[in-house]
Motif scaffolding. Sequence first.
Motif, PDB file in Angstrom:
ATOM      1  N   GLN A 229     -52.305 -22.255  39.000  1.00  0.00           N
ATOM      2  CA  GLN A 229     -52.193 -22.727  37.505  1.00  0.00           C
ATOM      3  C   GLN A 229     -50.908 -22.532  36.943  1.00  0.00           C
ATOM      4  N   LEU A 230     -50.145 -23.283  36.540  1.00  0.00           N
ATOM      5  CA  LEU A 230     -48.928 -23.213  35.922  1.00  0.00           C
ATOM      6  C   LEU A 230     -48.783 -22.431  34.792  1.00  0.00           C
ATOM      7  N   THR A 231     -48.031 -21.400  34.576  1.00  0.00           N
ATOM      8  CA  THR A 231     -47.845 -20.882  33.336  1.00  0.00           C
ATOM      9  C   THR A 231     -46.439 -21.459  32.680  1.00  0.00           C
ATOM     10  N   GLN A 232     -46.649 -21.805  31.477  1.00  0.00           N
ATOM     11  CA  GLN A 232     -45.362 -22.405  30.768  1.00  0.00           C
ATOM     12  C   GLN A 232     -44.823 -21.518  30.023  1.00  0.00           C
ATOM     13  N   LEU A 233     -43.273 -21.338  30.167  1.00  0.00           N
ATOM     14  CA  LEU A 233     -42.555 -20.455  29.394  1.00  0.00           C
ATOM     15  C   LEU A 233     -41.981 -21.254  28.351  1.00  0.00           C
ATOM     16  N   THR A 234     -41.788 -20.856  27.095  1.00  0.00           N
ATOM     17  CA  THR A 234     -40.814 -21.449  26.119  1.00  0.00           C
ATOM     18  C   THR A 234     -39.556 -20.614  26.108  1.00  0.00           C
ATOM     19  N   LEU A 235     -38.515 -21.182  26.322  1.00  0.00           N
ATOM     20  CA  LEU A 235     -37.058 -20.757  26.582  1.00  0.00           C
ATOM     21  C   LEU A 235     -36.083 -21.288  25.569  1.00  0.00           C
ATOM     22  N   VAL A 236     -35.525 -20.284  24.503  1.00  0.00           N
ATOM     23  CA  VAL A 236     -34.642 -20.850  23.582  1.00  0.00           C
ATOM     24  C   VAL A 236     -33.166 -19.955  23.916  1.00  0.00           C
ATOM     25  N   ARG A 237     -32.213 -20.729  24.156  1.00  0.00           N
ATOM     26  CA  ARG A 237     -30.850 -19.916  24.247  1.00  0.00           C
ATOM     27  C   ARG A 237     -30.299 -20.016  22.944  1.00  0.00           C
ATOM     28  N   ILE A 238     -29.750 -18.879  22.810  1.00  0.00           N
ATOM     29  CA  ILE A 238     -29.005 -18.535  21.424  1.00  0.00           C
ATOM     30  C   ILE A 238     -27.450 -18.146  21.900  1.00  0.00           C
ATOM     31  N   GLY A 239     -26.610 -19.146  21.744  1.00  0.00           N
ATOM     32  CA  GLY A 239     -24.982 -19.091  21.960  1.00  0.00           C
ATOM     33  C   GLY A 239     -24.067 -19.322  21.149  1.00  0.00           C
ATOM     34  N   THR A 240     -23.034 -19.418  21.652  1.00  0.00           N
ATOM     35  CA  THR A 240     -21.871 -19.672  20.734  1.00  0.00           C
ATOM     36  C   THR A 240     -21.226 -21.025  21.707  1.00  0.00           C
ATOM     37  N   CYS A 241     -20.519 -21.898  20.837  1.00  0.00           N
ATOM     38  CA  CYS A 241     -20.045 -23.002  21.206  1.00  0.00           C
ATOM     39  C   CYS A 241     -18.704 -23.419  20.651  1.00  0.00           C
ATOM     40  N   GLY A 242     -17.894 -24.564  21.172  1.00  0.00           N
ATOM     41  CA  GLY A 242     -16.767 -25.167  20.431  1.00  0.00           C
ATOM     42  C   GLY A 242     -17.220 -26.559  19.829  1.00  0.00           C
ATOM     43  N   GLY A 243     -16.986 -26.899  18.676  1.00  0.00           N
ATOM     44  CA  GLY A 243     -17.151 -27.892  17.865  1.00  0.00           C
ATOM     45  C   GLY A 243     -16.292 -29.052  18.170  1.00  0.00           C
ATOM     46  N   LEU A 244     -16.686 -30.242  18.660  1.00  0.00           N
ATOM     47  CA  LEU A 244     -15.909 -31.408  18.951  1.00  0.00           C
ATOM     48  C   LEU A 244     -15.858 -32.450  17.870  1.00  0.00           C
ATOM     49  N   GLN A 245     -16.544 -32.583  16.797  1.00  0.00           N
ATOM     50  CA  GLN A 245     -16.266 -33.512  15.506  1.00  0.00           C
ATOM     51  C   GLN A 245     -16.268 -32.914  14.292  1.00  0.00           C
ATOM     52  N   LYS A 246     -15.672 -33.587  13.458  1.00  0.00           N
ATOM     53  CA  LYS A 246     -15.213 -33.133  12.419  1.00  0.00           C
ATOM     54  C   LYS A 246     -16.544 -32.676  11.358  1.00  0.00           C
ATOM     55  N   ASP A 247     -17.570 -33.141  11.669  1.00  0.00           N
ATOM     56  CA  ASP A 247     -18.874 -32.662  10.930  1.00  0.00           C
ATOM     57  C   ASP A 247     -19.630 -31.410  11.518  1.00  0.00           C
ATOM     58  N   THR A 248     -18.929 -30.697  12.613  1.00  0.00           N
ATOM     59  CA  THR A 248     -19.312 -29.618  13.089  1.00  0.00           C
ATOM     60  C   THR A 248     -18.191 -28.422  13.228  1.00  0.00           C
ATOM     61  N   PRO A 249     -17.976 -28.168  11.785  1.00  0.00           N
ATOM     62  CA  PRO A 249     -16.857 -27.095  11.580  1.00  0.00           C
ATOM     63  C   PRO A 249     -17.486 -25.711  11.807  1.00  0.00           C
ATOM     64  N   VAL A 250     -16.394 -24.803  12.130  1.00  0.00           N
ATOM     65  CA  VAL A 250     -16.984 -23.234  12.544  1.00  0.00           C
ATOM     66  C   VAL A 250     -17.983 -22.920  11.655  1.00  0.00           C
ATOM     67  N   GLY A 251     -19.030 -22.156  12.196  1.00  0.00           N
ATOM     68  CA  GLY A 251     -20.275 -21.554  11.486  1.00  0.00           C
ATOM     69  C   GLY A 251     -21.445 -22.750  11.418  1.00  0.00           C
ATOM     70  N   THR A 252     -21.217 -23.986  12.007  1.00  0.00           N
ATOM     71  CA  THR A 252     -22.217 -24.887  12.269  1.00  0.00           C
ATOM     72  C   THR A 252     -23.351 -24.281  13.155  1.00  0.00           C
ATOM     73  N   TYR A 253     -24.733 -24.629  12.958  1.00  0.00           N
ATOM     74  CA  TYR A 253     -25.702 -24.434  14.053  1.00  0.00           C
ATOM     75  C   TYR A 253     -26.113 -25.755  14.645  1.00  0.00           C
TER      76      TYR A 253
END
Length: 290
Positions: free
Chosen positions: A107-131
């Motif tokens: 029987q498969l046991t399904q995990l829920t995996l959420v990565r919390i990280g940092t990144c570099g924004g590439l668009q004007k509408d993704t300024p520093v601090g955007t999630y």
Amino acid sequence: MAKYFAESELIINQDGSIFHLHLLPEQLAQKVILVGDPGRVSLVASHFKGIECEVQSREFHTVTGSYKGKRISAVSTGIGCDNIDIVLNELDALVNIDFNTRTEKPQLTQLTLVRIGTCGGLQKDTPVGTYIASEKSIGFDGLLNFYGGRNDVCDLDFEENFKAHMNWNPQLGAPYVIDADAETLERVSGKDMVRGVTIACGGFFGPQGRELRIPLADPYQNEKVENFEYQGHRITNFEMESSALAGLARLMGHKALTCCMVIANRRAKNVNANYKNSIDGLIQLVLDRI
């Protein structure tokens, strides 16, 4: 007949724990928060009401505890898709392989995996601090290409259009495009995260278009990335793990999502080097919604 995993393929330590993570099967929760920095595990765990266990080996730091009645494990992966390959395979083995018989559980046991990280924004509408919640991830790392079933879980049309737009160099690993789990994306991203397309790079400098003393093979890479659009999707950010997480989870039958806070905007050329003081807001959002 159940599939058997030889000692050389599934390495189990003498204490019964999985090789790299040093976790016992009973120490892992089905809800897992992944972070790159081992120190960030303690920040996540600072919100737990109670702690069951804490295990550390190399860059892999795990704390399992309780948050608002939910059993959650916080696990650090270190940097890069190669480390995600280790962590995802070992997390899956902990819940879906019987360590006593070395066989796959029925029987498969399904995990829920959420990565919390940092990144570099590439668009004007993704300024520093955007999630940013990664609705789609593009893997520059090539990791998923080593696994069977890769084409069954990837967005092949998106891949072909992206390669054509980029005039993709055949010397590089073929990029792959993978969707996040739709239900997890909807639940966790809510109305306060940008749903974007994330490129996971195989390095921090050249692969992300940073040039120090070595010239870039394609000095126009980032300009082409920023200008790409397909069926209303634009590329929002660079990081280094999302594609492997989404791809391996999909192949294994788990639910996965990456959520990042923008700490640098590549277009504006600014950065928040003291982001560690502000990422706790994203951590609390994910803990509430995972």
